[in-house]
Design a protein around this motif. Structure first.
Motif, PDB file in Angstrom:
ATOM      1  N   THR A   1       5.705  -7.405  13.089  1.00  0.00           N
ATOM      2  CA  THR A   1       5.767  -8.305  11.931  1.00  0.00           C
ATOM      3  C   THR A   1       4.698  -7.887  10.942  1.00  0.00           C
ATOM      4  OG1 THR A   1       6.564 -10.153  13.299  1.00  0.00           O
ATOM      5  CG2 THR A   1       5.636 -10.697  11.154  1.00  0.00           C
ATOM      6  N   PHE A   2       5.132  -7.284   9.853  1.00  0.00           N
ATOM      7  CA  PHE A   2       4.219  -6.843   8.810  1.00  0.00           C
ATOM      8  C   PHE A   2       4.227  -7.863   7.684  1.00  0.00           C
ATOM      9  CE2 PHE A   2       3.856  -4.660   4.654  1.00  0.00           C
ATOM     10  CZ  PHE A   2       2.491  -4.419   4.707  1.00  0.00           C
ATOM     11  N   VAL A   3       3.033  -8.330   7.295  1.00  0.00           N
ATOM     12  CA  VAL A   3       2.906  -9.374   6.281  1.00  0.00           C
ATOM     13  C   VAL A   3       2.082  -8.852   5.097  1.00  0.00           C
ATOM     14  CG1 VAL A   3       2.205 -11.754   5.813  1.00  0.00           C
ATOM     15  CG2 VAL A   3       2.958 -11.111   8.114  1.00  0.00           C
ATOM     16  N   PRO A   4       2.686  -8.600   3.952  1.00  0.00           N
ATOM     17  CA  PRO A   4       1.897  -8.304   2.751  1.00  0.00           C
ATOM     18  C   PRO A   4       1.090  -9.545   2.357  1.00  0.00           C
ATOM     19  CG  PRO A   4       4.216  -7.715   2.463  1.00  0.00           C
ATOM     20  CD  PRO A   4       4.128  -8.548   3.688  1.00  0.00           C
TER      21      PRO A   4
ATOM     22  N   ALA B   1       5.547 -13.183   3.511  1.00  0.00           N
ATOM     23  CA  ALA B   1       4.585 -12.585   2.588  1.00  0.00           C
ATOM     24  C   ALA B   1       3.675 -13.699   2.077  1.00  0.00           C
ATOM     25  CB  ALA B   1       5.276 -11.889   1.429  1.00  0.00           C
ATOM     26  N   VAL B   2       2.434 -13.340   1.818  1.00  0.00           N
ATOM     27  CA  VAL B   2       1.443 -14.299   1.321  1.00  0.00           C
ATOM     28  C   VAL B   2       1.069 -13.900  -0.097  1.00  0.00           C
ATOM     29  CG1 VAL B   2      -0.885 -15.213   1.626  1.00  0.00           C
ATOM     30  CG2 VAL B   2       0.574 -14.804   3.632  1.00  0.00           C
TER      31      VAL B   2
ATOM     32  N   ALA C   1      -1.342  -7.787   8.926  1.00  0.00           N
ATOM     33  CA  ALA C   1      -1.478  -8.445   7.622  1.00  0.00           C
ATOM     34  C   ALA C   1      -2.369  -7.583   6.736  1.00  0.00           C
ATOM     35  CB  ALA C   1      -2.085  -9.835   7.788  1.00  0.00           C
ATOM     36  N   SER C   2      -1.857  -7.182   5.585  1.00  0.00           N
ATOM     37  CA  SER C   2      -2.636  -6.287   4.733  1.00  0.00           C
ATOM     38  C   SER C   2      -2.600  -6.698   3.271  1.00  0.00           C
ATOM     39  CB  SER C   2      -2.130  -4.848   4.841  1.00  0.00           C
ATOM     40  OG  SER C   2      -2.927  -3.978   4.046  1.00  0.00           O
ATOM     41  N   ASP C   3      -3.772  -6.628   2.654  1.00  0.00           N
ATOM     42  CA  ASP C   3      -3.873  -6.669   1.211  1.00  0.00           C
ATOM     43  C   ASP C   3      -3.061  -5.505   0.638  1.00  0.00           C
ATOM     44  OD1 ASP C   3      -5.066  -7.295  -1.401  1.00  0.00           O
ATOM     45  OD2 ASP C   3      -6.221  -5.464  -1.091  1.00  0.00           O
ATOM     46  N   LEU C   4      -2.643  -5.640  -0.610  1.00  0.00           N
ATOM     47  CA  LEU C   4      -1.837  -4.597  -1.234  1.00  0.00           C
ATOM     48  C   LEU C   4      -2.648  -3.703  -2.174  1.00  0.00           C
ATOM     49  CD1 LEU C   4       1.510  -6.485  -2.005  1.00  0.00           C
ATOM     50  CD2 LEU C   4       0.998  -4.926  -0.118  1.00  0.00           C
ATOM     51  N   ASP C   5      -3.046  -4.225  -3.327  1.00  0.00           N
ATOM     52  CA  ASP C   5      -3.669  -3.402  -4.357  1.00  0.00           C
ATOM     53  C   ASP C   5      -5.003  -2.819  -3.911  1.00  0.00           C
ATOM     54  OD1 ASP C   5      -1.932  -3.787  -6.916  1.00  0.00           O
ATOM     55  OD2 ASP C   5      -2.104  -5.777  -6.010  1.00  0.00           O
ATOM     56  N   ARG C   6      -5.101  -1.509  -4.006  1.00  0.00           N
ATOM     57  CA  ARG C   6      -6.304  -0.759  -3.636  1.00  0.00           C
ATOM     58  C   ARG C   6      -6.591  -0.836  -2.131  1.00  0.00           C
ATOM     59  NH1 ARG C   6      -9.958   0.712  -7.619  1.00  0.00           N
ATOM     60  NH2 ARG C   6     -11.700   0.133  -6.281  1.00  0.00           N
ATOM     61  N   THR C   7      -5.593  -1.256  -1.350  1.00  0.00           N
ATOM     62  CA  THR C   7      -5.668  -1.165   0.105  1.00  0.00           C
ATOM     63  C   THR C   7      -4.483  -0.354   0.618  1.00  0.00           C
ATOM     64  OG1 THR C   7      -6.867  -3.269   0.324  1.00  0.00           O
ATOM     65  CG2 THR C   7      -5.732  -2.445   2.277  1.00  0.00           C
ATOM     66  N   LEU C   8      -3.268  -0.802   0.295  1.00  0.00           N
ATOM     67  CA  LEU C   8      -2.072  -0.033   0.655  1.00  0.00           C
ATOM     68  C   LEU C   8      -1.443   0.669  -0.535  1.00  0.00           C
ATOM     69  CD1 LEU C   8      -0.003  -2.102   3.257  1.00  0.00           C
ATOM     70  CD2 LEU C   8      -1.664  -0.270   3.652  1.00  0.00           C
ATOM     71  N   ILE C   9      -1.490   0.045  -1.725  1.00  0.00           N
ATOM     72  CA  ILE C   9      -0.855   0.635  -2.901  1.00  0.00           C
ATOM     73  C   ILE C   9      -1.898   0.823  -4.002  1.00  0.00           C
ATOM     74  CG2 ILE C   9       1.337  -0.429  -2.269  1.00  0.00           C
ATOM     75  CD1 ILE C   9       0.988  -2.381  -4.582  1.00  0.00           C
ATOM     76  N   TYR C  10      -1.664   1.819  -4.859  1.00  0.00           N
ATOM     77  CA  TYR C  10      -2.697   2.244  -5.808  1.00  0.00           C
ATOM     78  C   TYR C  10      -2.106   2.557  -7.172  1.00  0.00           C
ATOM     79  CZ  TYR C  10      -5.758   2.546  -1.806  1.00  0.00           C
ATOM     80  OH  TYR C  10      -6.497   2.230  -0.691  1.00  0.00           O
ATOM     81  N   SER C  11      -2.766   2.073  -8.218  1.00  0.00           N
ATOM     82  CA  SER C  11      -2.414   2.485  -9.568  1.00  0.00           C
ATOM     83  C   SER C  11      -2.867   3.927  -9.777  1.00  0.00           C
ATOM     84  CB  SER C  11      -3.094   1.578 -10.589  1.00  0.00           C
ATOM     85  OG  SER C  11      -4.500   1.783 -10.575  1.00  0.00           O
ATOM     86  N   ALA C  12      -2.404   4.540 -10.851  1.00  0.00           N
ATOM     87  CA  ALA C  12      -2.811   5.921 -11.141  1.00  0.00           C
ATOM     88  C   ALA C  12      -4.327   6.025 -11.276  1.00  0.00           C
ATOM     89  CB  ALA C  12      -2.122   6.411 -12.407  1.00  0.00           C
TER      90      ALA C  12
ATOM     91  N   ILE D   1      -4.034 -10.353  15.497  1.00  0.00           N
ATOM     92  CA  ILE D   1      -3.863  -9.998  14.092  1.00  0.00           C
ATOM     93  C   ILE D   1      -4.634  -8.721  13.790  1.00  0.00           C
ATOM     94  CG2 ILE D   1      -4.319 -10.697  11.700  1.00  0.00           C
ATOM     95  CD1 ILE D   1      -4.108 -13.613  12.655  1.00  0.00           C
ATOM     96  N   LEU D   2      -3.968  -7.771  13.142  1.00  0.00           N
ATOM     97  CA  LEU D   2      -4.612  -6.591  12.564  1.00  0.00           C
ATOM     98  C   LEU D   2      -4.599  -6.778  11.051  1.00  0.00           C
ATOM     99  CD1 LEU D   2      -2.824  -3.736  14.583  1.00  0.00           C
ATOM    100  CD2 LEU D   2      -4.843  -5.065  15.231  1.00  0.00           C
ATOM    101  N   ALA D   3      -5.703  -6.429  10.375  1.00  0.00           N
ATOM    102  CA  ALA D   3      -5.791  -6.704   8.946  1.00  0.00           C
ATOM    103  C   ALA D   3      -6.562  -5.612   8.218  1.00  0.00           C
ATOM    104  CB  ALA D   3      -6.450  -8.063   8.705  1.00  0.00           C
ATOM    105  N   ALA D   4      -6.324  -5.536   6.906  1.00  0.00           N
ATOM    106  CA  ALA D   4      -7.074  -4.607   6.055  1.00  0.00           C
ATOM    107  C   ALA D   4      -7.212  -5.205   4.668  1.00  0.00           C
ATOM    108  CB  ALA D   4      -6.371  -3.250   5.974  1.00  0.00           C
TER     109      ALA D   4
END
Length: 275
Positions: A65-68, A90-91, A9-20, A210-213
């Motif tokens: 099972t990957f959960v955004p 997805a959450v 389970a991972s947060d998205l913004d500034r954890t897995l994906i990044y704005s310019a 659970i693995l998380a970031a």
């Protein structure tokens, strides 16, 4: 016999994906990693991963099972196109919406609504306070997300530091928490957590762990509920020095941290003899 894979389970913004603006590419241009755009907004590229991270995530999504897990609304989340097969779960809305094969789960919505009604002040009271106290000199917009929480878009350079502390002190006895992420100030009901929604996914899937970031204060409960976790070298958690024994505090910042986290997920989820 191979043990069942843990839930990732991972947060998205500034954890897995990044704005310019958040890529943090500090080395020579010639040494910069190749980037893959994973989100377009109003016809323009908005969010990125390294191509290496994208390949790792695609492999991870095929093998576990990957959960955004995101504070984004459903509409904002659906702009993101992650590598690999579409996530079954997805959450969104910081745990307020649980998507199952892309559709909001009505049972979870009812559960969340009951918790909020019983444990915290209503959203209208919070919005009214924000409207009264936010200064037009630094306020750019005030919004609500999914009728669950509120956030302000502000000019950070003009925002008085005591204002956020005063807001947090006012919100705390009303059952709400405050988090600052970039130009956004979030006011979120305390029962509205990423960890609760992820625990529901773990229950439904029978995941053994659970693995998380995550990078922000709104990710704290998710990281604490995980068996293992990672946080990048940027963001609210890094800025405040937040640590936990089972959470690895990375030195890497920006999109490089996203690549390290994705590799750690894949290693942790597929290692022989995992618990």
């Amino acid at each position: 016999m191979t043990a069942p894979a843990p839930l990732v389970a991972s947060d998205l913004d500034r954890t897995l994906i990044y704005s310019a603006a958040a890529l943090h590419l500090t080395g020579p241009d010639a040494a910069a990693p190749r980037l893959l755009c994973v989100e377009v907004y109003e016809g323009r590229p908005l969010s990125y991963m390294t191509e290496t991270a994208a390949a790792l995530l695609a492999e991870l999504a095929r093998r576990t099972t990957f959960v955004p897990v995101t504070t984004r609304t459903r509409e904002q989340y659906r702009r993101v196109h992650l590598p690999g097969p579409p996530p079954e779960f997805a959450v969104c809305a910081n745990g307020g919406r649980l998507l199952v094969r892309g559709e909001s789960d009505p049972d979870w919505q009812r559960t969340v609504a009951a918790r909020l009604a019983a444990q915290c002040a209503p959203l209208d009271e919070i919005r009214a306070h924000l409207d009264r106290t936010a200064d037009p000199a630094w306020l750019r917009s005030a919004r609500t997300a999914e009728d669950l929480f509120a956030y302000l878009v502000v000019e950070r350079s003009l925002l008085p530091e005591p204002w956020v502390k005063d807001l947090a002190a006012w919100a705390e006895p009303r059952g709400w928490t405050v988090s600052v992420q970039g130009r956004k100030i979030y006011a979120v009901p305390r029962p509205l957590t990423k960890s609760a929604a992820v625990a529901e996914v773990a229950r439904r899937t029978g995941a053994p762990g659970i693995l998380a970031a995550g990078d922000s204060l709104l990710d704290t409960d998710l990281l604490l509920a995980a068996d293992r976790g990672w946080r990048p070298g940027h963001g609210e958690l890094a800025d405040t020095g937040w640590r936990a024994p089972h959470v690895t505090a990375l030195a890497e910042r920006g999109v490089a941290a996203g690549e390290v986290i994705t590799r750690a997920f894949l290693d942790g989820a597929t290692a022989p003899g995992r618990a």
